[in-house]
Design a protein around this motif. Structure first.
Motif, PDB file in Angstrom:
ATOM      1  N   UNK A  47      45.464 -20.816 -23.939  1.00  0.00           N
ATOM      2  CA  UNK A  47      44.783 -20.502 -22.462  1.00  0.00           C
ATOM      3  C   UNK A  47      44.899 -20.826 -21.383  1.00  0.00           C
ATOM      4  N   UNK A  48      44.016 -20.143 -20.204  1.00  0.00           N
ATOM      5  CA  UNK A  48      43.790 -20.363 -19.281  1.00  0.00           C
ATOM      6  C   UNK A  48      42.424 -21.208 -18.337  1.00  0.00           C
ATOM      7  N   UNK A  49      43.164 -22.324 -18.132  1.00  0.00           N
ATOM      8  CA  UNK A  49      42.420 -23.605 -18.668  1.00  0.00           C
ATOM      9  C   UNK A  49      41.484 -23.857 -17.151  1.00  0.00           C
ATOM     10  N   UNK A  50      41.201 -24.483 -16.770  1.00  0.00           N
ATOM     11  CA  UNK A  50      40.262 -24.729 -15.058  1.00  0.00           C
ATOM     12  C   UNK A  50      40.904 -24.853 -14.665  1.00  0.00           C
ATOM     13  N   UNK A  51      40.611 -24.598 -12.995  1.00  0.00           N
ATOM     14  CA  UNK A  51      41.645 -24.698 -11.714  1.00  0.00           C
ATOM     15  C   UNK A  51      43.109 -23.856 -11.971  1.00  0.00           C
ATOM     16  N   UNK A  52      42.720 -23.332 -12.139  1.00  0.00           N
ATOM     17  CA  UNK A  52      44.502 -22.465 -12.393  1.00  0.00           C
ATOM     18  C   UNK A  52      45.078 -23.071 -13.742  1.00  0.00           C
ATOM     19  N   UNK A  53      44.608 -23.987 -14.654  1.00  0.00           N
ATOM     20  CA  UNK A  53      45.775 -24.549 -15.801  1.00  0.00           C
ATOM     21  C   UNK A  53      45.922 -23.597 -16.851  1.00  0.00           C
ATOM     22  N   UNK A  54      46.997 -24.039 -17.484  1.00  0.00           N
ATOM     23  CA  UNK A  54      47.025 -23.324 -19.311  1.00  0.00           C
ATOM     24  C   UNK A  54      47.217 -24.878 -19.341  1.00  0.00           C
ATOM     25  N   UNK A  55      46.122 -24.426 -20.902  1.00  0.00           N
ATOM     26  CA  UNK A  55      46.066 -25.421 -21.690  1.00  0.00           C
ATOM     27  C   UNK A  55      46.130 -24.715 -23.426  1.00  0.00           C
ATOM     28  N   UNK A  56      46.585 -25.667 -23.971  1.00  0.00           N
ATOM     29  CA  UNK A  56      46.336 -24.794 -25.443  1.00  0.00           C
ATOM     30  C   UNK A  56      44.561 -25.476 -26.266  1.00  0.00           C
ATOM     31  N   UNK A  57      44.891 -24.876 -27.002  1.00  0.00           N
ATOM     32  CA  UNK A  57      43.484 -25.708 -27.685  1.00  0.00           C
ATOM     33  C   UNK A  57      43.188 -25.427 -29.255  1.00  0.00           C
ATOM     34  N   UNK A  58      42.592 -25.578 -30.416  1.00  0.00           N
ATOM     35  CA  UNK A  58      42.851 -25.361 -31.562  1.00  0.00           C
ATOM     36  C   UNK A  58      41.983 -24.154 -31.743  1.00  0.00           C
ATOM     37  N   UNK A  59      42.249 -23.067 -32.679  1.00  0.00           N
ATOM     38  CA  UNK A  59      41.719 -22.198 -32.729  1.00  0.00           C
ATOM     39  C   UNK A  59      39.986 -22.357 -32.964  1.00  0.00           C
TER      40      UNK A  59
END
Length: 116
Positions: A47-59
């Motif tokens: 997903x898109x994270x803060x400040x325009x980053x890309x992150x992975x997170x648990x579903x």
């Protein structure tokens, strides 16, 4: 006519490696504390994270009584170019490397104790 999958559809089911800190895991019991590999679409999502980053997170949602997902210091990556293409799709620019895994969760009390 064969329709090409979007970059985010193309990575569903892909296995990625978890890169953890050699000093110990700081995920507070998150996925990275017991998994060395994760599956996109089953265990995690990009997903898109803060400040325009890309992150992975648990579903899955955080445990009952815990606030949202945050970084525990681990990263995920794979050598498959479809992974880079999916991250590029989210970011809107070229990318190669690992992305942060946000698999740490805390109660509000734990969070307040550490930061106030």
């Amino acid at each position: 006519m064969i329709q090409k999958k979007s970059p985010l559809e193309a990575v569903q089911g892909m296995l990625v490696w978890v890169y953890d800190c050699s000093l110990g895991n700081s995920s507070n019991g998150g996925l990275s504390s017991y998994c060395q590999r994760l599956e996109i679409g089953k265990d995690i999502e990009l997903v898109k994270g803060n400040l325009g980053s890309c992150i992975a997170r648990p579903i899955e949602k955080p445990p009952e009584g815990h606030i949202g997902w945050m970084s525990g210091g681990c990263y995920i990556s794979t050598h498959d170019s479809r992974f880079s293409e999916a991250v590029e799709h989210i970011l809107g620019h070229r990318f190669y490397g690992a992305i942060p895994l946000h698999d740490r969760s805390e109660t509000q009390e734990m969070y307040d104790r550490m930061w106030h």
